[in-house]
Structure formats: structure tokens, C-alpha cells
Design a protein around this motif. Structure first.
Motif, PDB file in Angstrom:
ATOM      1  N   HIS A  38       0.484  -0.896  -0.145  1.00  0.00           N
ATOM      2  CA  HIS A  38      -0.149   0.506   0.092  1.00  0.00           C
ATOM      3  C   HIS A  38       1.236   1.433  -0.291  1.00  0.00           C
ATOM      4  O   HIS A  38       0.552   2.139  -0.041  1.00  0.00           O
ATOM      5  CB  HIS A  38      -0.999   0.034   0.946  1.00  0.00           C
ATOM      6  N   TYR A  42       0.407   4.148  -3.782  1.00  0.00           N
ATOM      7  CA  TYR A  42      -0.825   5.049  -2.872  1.00  0.00           C
ATOM      8  C   TYR A  42      -0.912   5.755  -3.451  1.00  0.00           C
ATOM      9  O   TYR A  42      -2.379   6.746  -4.477  1.00  0.00           O
ATOM     10  CB  TYR A  42      -0.342   5.646  -1.500  1.00  0.00           C
ATOM     11  N   ASP A  45      -3.466   4.445  -6.143  1.00  0.00           N
ATOM     12  CA  ASP A  45      -4.593   4.302  -5.698  1.00  0.00           C
ATOM     13  C   ASP A  45      -5.347   5.541  -5.719  1.00  0.00           C
ATOM     14  O   ASP A  45      -6.740   6.034  -6.074  1.00  0.00           O
ATOM     15  CB  ASP A  45      -4.495   4.036  -4.700  1.00  0.00           C
ATOM     16  N   LYS A  48      -7.133   6.743  -9.042  1.00  0.00           N
ATOM     17  CA  LYS A  48      -7.860   5.330  -8.566  1.00  0.00           C
ATOM     18  C   LYS A  48      -9.087   6.003  -8.762  1.00  0.00           C
ATOM     19  O   LYS A  48     -10.394   6.336  -9.169  1.00  0.00           O
ATOM     20  CB  LYS A  48      -7.931   4.406  -8.525  1.00  0.00           C
ATOM     21  N   ARG A 279      -7.221   1.489 -11.701  1.00  0.00           N
ATOM     22  CA  ARG A 279      -6.736   0.378 -10.945  1.00  0.00           C
ATOM     23  C   ARG A 279      -6.188  -0.512 -11.354  1.00  0.00           C
ATOM     24  O   ARG A 279      -5.739  -1.084 -10.737  1.00  0.00           O
ATOM     25  CB  ARG A 279      -8.536  -0.134 -10.805  1.00  0.00           C
ATOM     26  N   SER A 282      -2.804   0.197 -10.860  1.00  0.00           N
ATOM     27  CA  SER A 282      -1.893  -0.092 -10.028  1.00  0.00           C
ATOM     28  C   SER A 282      -1.536  -1.705  -8.790  1.00  0.00           C
ATOM     29  O   SER A 282      -1.244  -2.045  -8.397  1.00  0.00           O
ATOM     30  CB  SER A 282      -2.412   0.888  -8.703  1.00  0.00           C
ATOM     31  N   THR A 283      -3.039  -2.049  -9.487  1.00  0.00           N
ATOM     32  CA  THR A 283      -2.677  -3.498  -9.237  1.00  0.00           C
ATOM     33  C   THR A 283      -1.864  -4.663  -9.302  1.00  0.00           C
ATOM     34  O   THR A 283      -1.542  -5.552  -8.846  1.00  0.00           O
ATOM     35  CB  THR A 283      -4.741  -4.067  -8.924  1.00  0.00           C
ATOM     36  N   SER A 286       1.430  -3.627  -7.460  1.00  0.00           N
ATOM     37  CA  SER A 286       1.144  -4.299  -5.353  1.00  0.00           C
ATOM     38  C   SER A 286       1.062  -5.276  -5.374  1.00  0.00           C
ATOM     39  O   SER A 286       0.784  -5.508  -3.910  1.00  0.00           O
ATOM     40  CB  SER A 286      -0.151  -2.141  -5.968  1.00  0.00           C
TER      41      SER A 286
END
Length: 306
Positions: A38, A42, A45, A48, A279, A282-283, A286
Motif C-alpha cells: 500500500h 498509494y 490508488d 483511481k 486500478r 496500481s493493482t 501492488s
């Protein structure tokens, strides 16, 4: 990191959870993975969340990911990209400790560690159980994070945000999105765990500690799961930020189906795909960071044990 010494003629099963390994070490590994994941991702995120807001205030309307970054930098400065990070740092450690602790326990109980075979049902069950337990702890922190992320947010600190939210909207504000969150994260996590276990089995059939395999498998699994659950993430964002909306209709959103109807009425079916690119962007890294960090911590603890 080298694998622990093996007994001659016996293959070291890295993925299995040894009976004497201990829940505490799995939870420590999970907490380390959550904070790493995270913290690093961040800013994406935050982008997003901003792009998913249905009726943003002036200065918070973006045409795309690049435009969002340049606009935030020009108007608000780089530090804005980290606004609200304290919420995930405080919440992610305990939530991911519960997440991976539950994952290992349920996987063991469901027979996922019985042999070297592929156990997609056990992986799905452990993933779903893990997210139900961890989201109960993380949901309030996620709500506060998104309240602090939106453009024009008056919340400066985590404590101030929590106090204001409780005073103005009550305790239910922290959990109004929990059913929607579970509707999204249960299939997301189940899909991610099945994909991760499947890709790992193909890339690393011996189940040795291999950072490259864990990174690639985690990233691909996360990207796939993120793409198919984006519509529910848009609904979750609406519910978690409804108190800051300029639209009376959005502020009065009551739950999953009512929020979905508002999105469909205002933006059509395309509204459910808002923020899909950031999304996935970032995902993917992550989840790669999360799985790599988790497996690295597990390998480290196992070396200490042996």
C-alpha cells in the motif's frame, strides 16, 4: 535466498505450511507485505479514487491518467499524491496480518497443503475467508483513506477525519460500503488466489522460493482480478465518498443496488468502468509487491526456524 537444507531424497515443499511454523510468523509476514504494497502504490490508488468520483468539484475533473497527474501537480503539488497514506499504514499492517493468517489456516484445513497437486477450490476458499476477515478490520480505514484522497477534502489527519465522520454521519458511515466491499473483494481475492496458485504451479512446479515467479504470478493474478471487479469498485467508491458529493442523489445513496442505479442513470454502463486503467495499473504491481514481500518474509522465517 537459498532454501533450507533438505532431507536427502525429500523435496522441500516451500508452499506448504509446516505444523510447527506458527501463525504469528505468517501474520508478521502478512503485515510486512500489506504495508509494503500500500505504501509503494498509494499515489496510483489516489488517482483511481479521484477518477471514480461521479461529480467532482472544480479542479477535480480529469480527462485521463496523465491529465490527472499533471493537474494535481500544477494545482495541489506532489505531496497531495500521498494525502491519506497514514490511513493505510495504520490499517494495512493488522488487516494483512489477519488476511494471510486466515489464508494459511483455511488453506491447511481445506487440504491445500496435502500434496504437490493443484487445489483451486482450497485456494478460492482460503482467499475468500481471508478477505472477509481482513475487510472487517480494514473497511473503516479504507473509508477514511478515500475521504482524504478526494479533491477539496478538508480532512488533514486520520484522527480528525475519523472524528468528523463519526460526528456527522455516525458509525454506519465506516461500514456502509462493507457489503459492497465484500461483493467485490471476495470474488477478487478468490480469483486472485486461484490465478496466483495456478500460475505459480506452472512457473515453479517445485514450489521453491523464487522471487521472480512470485512477482510475475502475483502481478498477473492481480491485474486479471482487478479488471473484472472494477464495476463493484466504482460502486464502493461512490458509497465511501457520498458524504463529500455535490449531488444530492449521490449523498443519499443507501447501498449496493441503489448506488449502482445512480451510476447507471448518470453515466450509463460506461460509468462502471471509470478508473479501470489506474486500478489495473496500481493493482498489478501492488499484488506483485504484496506476494513477493509475503513469500520473502515466509522464506526468511523458515530459514530462522531451520
Amino acid at each position: 535466498m537459498a532454501a533450507p537444507d533438505q532431507i536427502p531424497g525429500q523435496e522441500f515443499d516451500y508452499e506448504a505450511l509446516p505444523s510447527n511454523y506458527g501463525l504469528g510468523r505468517n501474520m508478521l509476514a502478512g503485515a510486512f507485505a500489506g504495508i509494503a504494497e500500500h505504501s509503494v502504490m498509494y499515489p496510483v490508488d489516489l488517482l483511481k479514487t479521484r477518477m471514480q468520483i461521479l461529480n467532482p468539484s472544480t479542479g477535480g475533473l480529469y480527462t485521463g491518467l496523465t491529465n490527472a497527474v499533471s493537474t494535481i501537480y500544477r494545482i495541489e503539488g506532489w505531496r497531495t499524491l500521498w494525502k491519506g497514506v497514514s490511513s493505510v499504514i495504520v490499517g494495512a499492517g493488522p488487516a494483512h496480518a489477519v488476511y494471510f493468517g486466515t489464508y494459511e489456516i483455511v488453506k491447511e484445513m481445506a487440504g491445500g497443503n496435502v500434496d504437490d497437486g493443484h487445489h483451486p477450490l482450497a485456494a478460492a476458499m482460503s482467499g475468500a475467508s481471508a478477505t472477509i476477515a481482513s475487510d472487517a478490520l480494514m473497511n473503516p480505514f479504507d473509508v477514511m483513506k478515500q475521504r482524504m484522497q478526494v479533491h477539496g477534502s478538508v480532512h488533514k489527519t486520520l484522527a480528525q477525519c475519523a472524528k468528523t465522520l463519526y460526528r456527522t454521519e455516525g458509525l454506519q458511515a465506516f461500514y456502509v460500503s462493507y457489503p459492497t466491499t465484500l461483493c467485490m473483494t471476495v470474488p477478487f481475492t478468490a480469483t486472485q488466489f486461484v490465478a496466483y496458485e495456478s500460475i505459480s504451479k506452472v512457473m515453479n512446479p517445485k514450489q521453491d522460493y523464487d522471487p521472480f515467479t512470485h512477482c510475475i504470478a502475483g502481478g498477473l493474478a492481480g491485474a486479471f482480478a482487478a479488471g473484472i471487479t472494477t464495476p463493484l469498485d466504482v460502486v464502493k467508491t461512490l458509497l465511501q465518498t457520498r458524504g463529500l458529493a455535490e449531488s444530492e442523489e449521490v449523498r443519499s445513496a443507501r447501498g449496493l443496488f441503489n448506488a449502482a442505479a445512480i451510476i447507471k442513470r448518470q453515466f450509463g454502463w460506461s460509468g462502471f468502468l471509470r478508473g479501470m486503467r489506474p486500478r489495473i495499473i496500481s493493482t498489478m504491481p501492488s499484488t506483485a509487491i504484496c506476494w513477493t514481500s509475503y513469500e520473502m518474509a515466509k522464506a526468511y522465517f523458515k530459514e530462522l526456524r531451520d
